[in-house]
Design a protein around this motif. Structure first.
Motif, PDB file in Angstrom:
ATOM      1  N   GLN A 109       0.910  -1.169  -0.004  1.00 39.28           N
ATOM      2  CA  GLN A 109      -0.046   0.003   0.097  1.00 39.28           C
ATOM      3  C   GLN A 109       1.093   1.171   0.096  1.00 39.28           C
ATOM      4  O   GLN A 109       1.632   1.490   0.942  1.00 39.28           O
ATOM      5  CB  GLN A 109      -0.828   0.077   1.225  1.00 39.28           C
ATOM      6  CG  GLN A 109      -2.047  -0.983   1.206  1.00 39.28           C
ATOM      7  CD  GLN A 109      -2.870  -0.761   0.317  1.00 39.28           C
ATOM      8  OE1 GLN A 109      -3.391   0.476  -0.006  1.00 39.28           O
ATOM      9  NE2 GLN A 109      -3.825  -1.608  -0.371  1.00 39.28           N
ATOM     10  N   LEU A 110       0.884   1.970  -1.085  1.00 42.44           N
ATOM     11  CA  LEU A 110       1.765   2.978  -1.315  1.00 42.44           C
ATOM     12  C   LEU A 110       1.138   4.290  -0.953  1.00 42.44           C
ATOM     13  O   LEU A 110       0.056   4.552  -1.400  1.00 42.44           O
ATOM     14  CB  LEU A 110       2.415   3.188  -2.678  1.00 42.44           C
ATOM     15  CG  LEU A 110       3.152   1.763  -3.184  1.00 42.44           C
ATOM     16  CD1 LEU A 110       3.955   2.088  -4.656  1.00 42.44           C
ATOM     17  CD2 LEU A 110       4.386   1.667  -2.200  1.00 42.44           C
ATOM     18  N   ASN A 111       1.760   5.370  -0.123  1.00 41.31           N
ATOM     19  CA  ASN A 111       0.927   6.691  -0.077  1.00 41.31           C
ATOM     20  C   ASN A 111       1.356   7.662  -1.217  1.00 41.31           C
ATOM     21  O   ASN A 111       2.069   7.049  -2.226  1.00 41.31           O
ATOM     22  CB  ASN A 111       1.445   7.224   1.025  1.00 41.31           C
ATOM     23  CG  ASN A 111       2.957   7.352   1.353  1.00 41.31           C
ATOM     24  OD1 ASN A 111       3.693   7.450   0.464  1.00 41.31           O
ATOM     25  ND2 ASN A 111       3.363   7.201   2.665  1.00 41.31           N
ATOM     26  N   SER A 112       0.839   8.606  -1.075  1.00 42.93           N
ATOM     27  CA  SER A 112       1.262   9.685  -2.687  1.00 42.93           C
ATOM     28  C   SER A 112       2.822   9.898  -2.447  1.00 42.93           C
ATOM     29  O   SER A 112       3.187  10.009  -3.824  1.00 42.93           O
ATOM     30  CB  SER A 112       0.376  10.988  -2.112  1.00 42.93           C
ATOM     31  OG  SER A 112       0.816  11.580  -0.853  1.00 42.93           O
ATOM     32  N   ALA A 113       3.463  10.106  -1.440  1.00 41.55           N
ATOM     33  CA  ALA A 113       5.067  10.310  -1.489  1.00 41.55           C
ATOM     34  C   ALA A 113       5.595   9.291  -2.132  1.00 41.55           C
ATOM     35  O   ALA A 113       6.713   9.295  -2.817  1.00 41.55           O
ATOM     36  CB  ALA A 113       5.444  10.611  -0.411  1.00 41.55           C
ATOM     37  N   GLN A 114       5.234   8.080  -1.739  1.00 41.81           N
ATOM     38  CA  GLN A 114       5.957   6.962  -2.355  1.00 41.81           C
ATOM     39  C   GLN A 114       5.717   6.656  -3.992  1.00 41.81           C
ATOM     40  O   GLN A 114       6.458   6.244  -4.690  1.00 41.81           O
ATOM     41  CB  GLN A 114       5.596   5.541  -1.557  1.00 41.81           C
ATOM     42  CG  GLN A 114       6.136   5.572  -0.136  1.00 41.81           C
ATOM     43  CD  GLN A 114       5.856   4.262   0.362  1.00 41.81           C
ATOM     44  OE1 GLN A 114       4.474   4.049   0.421  1.00 41.81           O
ATOM     45  NE2 GLN A 114       6.416   3.658   1.308  1.00 41.81           N
ATOM     46  N   GLU A 116       4.878   9.310  -5.675  1.00 44.37           N
ATOM     47  CA  GLU A 116       5.859  10.236  -6.512  1.00 44.37           C
ATOM     48  C   GLU A 116       7.106   9.715  -6.588  1.00 44.37           C
ATOM     49  O   GLU A 116       7.937  10.139  -7.605  1.00 44.37           O
ATOM     50  CB  GLU A 116       5.705  11.428  -5.807  1.00 44.37           C
ATOM     51  CG  GLU A 116       6.237  12.769  -6.239  1.00 44.37           C
ATOM     52  CD  GLU A 116       5.815  13.079  -7.812  1.00 44.37           C
ATOM     53  OE1 GLU A 116       6.210  13.748  -8.474  1.00 44.37           O
ATOM     54  OE2 GLU A 116       4.544  12.623  -8.085  1.00 44.37           O
ATOM     55  N   ARG A 192      -5.041  10.804  -6.407  1.00 48.88           N
ATOM     56  CA  ARG A 192      -5.513  11.799  -5.521  1.00 48.88           C
ATOM     57  C   ARG A 192      -4.319  11.846  -4.693  1.00 48.88           C
ATOM     58  O   ARG A 192      -3.824  11.081  -4.136  1.00 48.88           O
ATOM     59  CB  ARG A 192      -6.642  11.897  -5.011  1.00 48.88           C
ATOM     60  CG  ARG A 192      -7.752  12.082  -5.978  1.00 48.88           C
ATOM     61  CD  ARG A 192      -8.994  12.329  -5.150  1.00 48.88           C
ATOM     62  NE  ARG A 192      -9.522  11.212  -4.380  1.00 48.88           N
ATOM     63  CZ  ARG A 192      -9.993   9.903  -4.393  1.00 48.88           C
ATOM     64  NH1 ARG A 192     -10.686   9.768  -5.719  1.00 48.88           N
ATOM     65  NH2 ARG A 192     -10.163   9.290  -3.577  1.00 48.88           N
ATOM     66  N   PRO A 193      -4.018  13.113  -3.999  1.00 48.22           N
ATOM     67  CA  PRO A 193      -2.782  13.225  -2.980  1.00 48.22           C
ATOM     68  C   PRO A 193      -3.337  12.504  -1.558  1.00 48.22           C
ATOM     69  O   PRO A 193      -2.439  12.007  -1.135  1.00 48.22           O
ATOM     70  CB  PRO A 193      -2.925  14.730  -2.669  1.00 48.22           C
ATOM     71  CG  PRO A 193      -3.420  15.478  -3.914  1.00 48.22           C
ATOM     72  CD  PRO A 193      -4.272  14.348  -4.521  1.00 48.22           C
ATOM     73  N   ASP A 194      -4.252  12.385  -1.203  1.00 45.29           N
ATOM     74  CA  ASP A 194      -4.757  11.665  -0.212  1.00 45.29           C
ATOM     75  C   ASP A 194      -4.871  10.059  -0.321  1.00 45.29           C
ATOM     76  O   ASP A 194      -5.523   9.397   0.459  1.00 45.29           O
ATOM     77  CB  ASP A 194      -5.994  12.311   0.749  1.00 45.29           C
ATOM     78  CG  ASP A 194      -7.061  12.392  -0.407  1.00 45.29           C
ATOM     79  OD1 ASP A 194      -6.954  12.260  -1.674  1.00 45.29           O
ATOM     80  OD2 ASP A 194      -8.119  12.512   0.274  1.00 45.29           O
ATOM     81  N   GLU A 195      -4.857   9.779  -1.674  1.00 42.65           N
ATOM     82  CA  GLU A 195      -5.195   8.263  -2.226  1.00 42.65           C
ATOM     83  C   GLU A 195      -4.239   7.313  -1.810  1.00 42.65           C
ATOM     84  O   GLU A 195      -2.914   7.581  -2.220  1.00 42.65           O
ATOM     85  CB  GLU A 195      -5.827   8.225  -3.468  1.00 42.65           C
ATOM     86  CG  GLU A 195      -6.391   6.866  -3.948  1.00 42.65           C
ATOM     87  CD  GLU A 195      -6.723   6.925  -5.434  1.00 42.65           C
ATOM     88  OE1 GLU A 195      -7.238   5.900  -5.715  1.00 42.65           O
ATOM     89  OE2 GLU A 195      -6.825   7.946  -6.156  1.00 42.65           O
ATOM     90  N   PHE A 196      -4.235   6.062  -1.597  1.00 41.89           N
ATOM     91  CA  PHE A 196      -3.295   5.141  -1.410  1.00 41.89           C
ATOM     92  C   PHE A 196      -3.465   4.193  -2.540  1.00 41.89           C
ATOM     93  O   PHE A 196      -4.466   3.953  -3.019  1.00 41.89           O
ATOM     94  CB  PHE A 196      -3.358   4.222  -0.025  1.00 41.89           C
ATOM     95  CG  PHE A 196      -3.073   4.831   1.024  1.00 41.89           C
ATOM     96  CD1 PHE A 196      -1.705   4.630   1.720  1.00 41.89           C
ATOM     97  CD2 PHE A 196      -4.051   5.986   1.878  1.00 41.89           C
ATOM     98  CE1 PHE A 196      -1.194   5.154   2.808  1.00 41.89           C
ATOM     99  CE2 PHE A 196      -3.346   6.399   3.068  1.00 41.89           C
ATOM    100  CZ  PHE A 196      -2.183   6.137   3.513  1.00 41.89           C
TER     101      PHE A 196
END
Length: 568
Positions: A109-114, A116, A192-196
């Motif tokens: 599960q990757l967050n937006s920073a990962q 990017e 989206r920025p808050d999407e995993f």
């Protein structure tokens, strides 16, 4: 670096250290392991980096990828560490001769920073390198598609499935490769920025038997051509260099046979030299001695990880030559001479390396050397390189004889008449640097493409031949320019001879600037600092090397001509 015969017996005492430090090898050359059916085959993840920046590499696990809870690194040799390798065990489970069909590696599960971070890596054409049984396998991290001007499309995809293809012969692995030919990339667009982002990484393993018995017997290019190979002989470069050599040798021969004969005939008072037969013999003897003096230059090089050891083991040569000549010309401060000799290359190299290594360290690159490796290299220099320089300097000082000038000299220096502009130091440096550079300019592209690119150059015999041409051209140019300087009654030839041909290093550095701007796709702070730092150091090394060749060639030439002058 050069290796003299009398060092061989001494260097045998350091053979254990040589075996310990110089065991770095290219993956896939040695280290073949024998397996039984079902035996585990360890796949090591190694490094990632931009395709066009060969010296900018990072640990594979710095990316958000499938990673074990506890990372276990493989023990590496000195050569592998210097090459930026940082191998660690992976989650891939591979067994000898057992096929695997789409096995799950991990769920993520990757967050937006990962996400990017992965997007930036894919846009910069990051490739990864794995190692299986010392065989490197490489592939791109993701897929990028950019098409159309109006409307413009920009698509980024991540490879989440890898197909491993391994070939075996008997109980040995002969070939390994990775492919994504039939795989669809997972899109990283529209998040989206808050999407995993949920990802499932999978892999397949396919084994096949081959009739090839040894890895070296495989045809070139069978690895899929991930990196281009340049193995052809560059005849254009060799022909260009040989033509220049013949022209320069002929030019120097004309000087020695025609112009120099007239000068010697004018100065010599002995009428014997004006007789027909002896005059011809005299001319031919001068030519033979001059050519032998110029072309009897032997340099042995090492283009692998053992270069550090060879440099350390041959430091006594520089100490001996420097101290021997220094005492010949009447020098008394031989201790400071030895310190200057050992610092002439090592200090600029250390300063350049410190800047480059600091940039790599600040950016987390695997090219930054670990502290243990730095201490090891420093120990080699302190325990081997520096003491050998001192020992060589002591032997050179004790074995030095008188300079033995070929003719009598006066204590009062002669007045030097005004010199025309074309005999200035700047013009001599321009001519003396450009001609040797032009002899290697074509081949220089392939050398840069090998060192700073992805091409593989293996014709070291041809490379040594071109290197010998470079030294020959430098010696010829040095003799010609020194003669022109002496013909103008300017006797201050020593430093001029060093600068005239040594300026080839400046032309090489200027070419490196051109290569970076117009012939390469390198970019970024890490790659730029390393490229220009080591290119500047390379130019400096060529200045020292060719300046030395130029000086001793001019010295040999001057001794030959002045020994035949019969005037006071």
């Amino acid at each position: 670096m050069t290796v003299l015969g009398h060092l061989r017996s001494w260097s045998c005492r350091w053979l254990p250290l040589l075996l310990l430090l110089g065991t770095g090898r290219e993956p896939g050359v040695e280290g073949v392991t024998h397996y039984k059916a079902g035996d585990p085959v360890i796949l090591y993840v190694n490094k990632v980096g931009p395709y066009h920046n060969p010296q900018e590499t990072y640990h594979y696990y710095q990316l958000p990828v499938c990673c074990p809870e506890k990372i276990r690194h493989k023990s590496l040799s000195l050569g592998e560490v210097l090459d930026g390798d940082r191998m660690a065990e992976s989650l891939y489970e591979i067994r000898f001769r057992e096929n695997v069909e789409k096995r799950i590696l991990c769920h993520m599960q990757l967050n937006s920073a990962q996400v990017e971070q992965l997007r930036q890596a894919i846009e910069e054409l990051y490739y990864f390198e794995f190692v299986v049984d010392d065989l490197p396998i490489r592939g791109f991290v993701g897929y990028m598609e950019e098409s159309g001007f109006l409307p413009h499309s920009h698509k980024i995809g991540l490879w989440t499935h890898l197909d491993f293809h391994l070939e075996f012969h008997g109980d040995r692995i002969i070939f390994a490769n990775v492919s994504v030919r039939d795989v669809k990339p997972h899109s990283l667009d529209g998040l989206r920025p808050d999407e995993f982002l949920g990802l499932t990484h999978t892999y397949s393993v396919r084994w096949s038997e081959t009739s090839v018995e040894r890895r070296s017997d495989r045809r070139r290019g069978d690895d899929g051509g991930f990196f281009p190979r340049t193995l052809e002989i560059h005849w254009l470069s060799i022909i260009n260099s040989m033509v220049l050599v013949f022209l320069l040798v002929g030019f120097v021969a004309v000087i020695l046979m025609r112009v120099l004969r007239n000068d010697l005939a004018r100065y010599n008072l002995d009428e014997e030299t004006t007789s027909g037969g002896s005059g011809d013999d005299f001319e031919q003897g001068i030519i033979v001695m001059a050519l032998l003096g110029m072309f009897n230059v032997h340099r042995h090089g090492a283009i692998n990880s053992a270069a550090i050891l060879l440099y350390a083991l041959t430091c006594c040569i520089s100490g001996y030559v420097s101290s021997h000549f220094y005492r010949q010309i009447g020098g008394e401060r031989w201790v400071w001479n030895i310190i200057l000799t050992t610092s002439l290359f090592s200090v600029p190299f250390f300063l350049t390396w410190s800047v480059v290594n600091s940039v790599h360290w600040a950016n987390g690159s695997t090219q930054a050397l670990p502290a243990t490796t730095i201490l090891l290299l420093l120990t080699v220099w302190l325990l081997v390189g520096f003491p050998l320089t001192v020992i060589g300097g002591i032997f050179g000082k004790n074995n030095a004889s008188l300079f033995d000038a070929p003719c009598r000299t006066k204590n009062i220096a002669r007045e030097i008449p005004p010199q025309p502009w074309y005999k200035s130091t700047l013009i001599h440096m321009t001519v003396g640097g450009f001609l040797p550079f032009s002899a290697i300019s074509v081949e220089l592209y392939y050398i840069f493409a090998t060192v700073w690119g992805r091409e593989q150059y293996t014709l070291y015999g041809i490379l040594f031949f071109v290197f010998a041409i470079l030294l020959s051209v430098g010696a010829c140019i040095s003799i010609a320019l020194t003669y022109f300087q002496l013909s103008g009654e300017d006797y201050r030839w020593w430093w001029r001879s060093v600068l005239s041909v040594g300026s080839t290093g400046l032309f090489i550095f200027l070419y490196s600037v051109f290569y970076y701007a117009r012939r390469s796709n390198m970019s970024g702070v890490v790659q730029t600092v390393e490229f220009f730092g080591y290119s500047l150091l390379t130019g400096y090394v060529f200045f020292l090397m060719l300046g030395t060749i130029s000086f001793f060639s001019s010295l040999k030439f001057i001794r030959y001509i002045y020994v035949n002058l019969k005037m006071d």
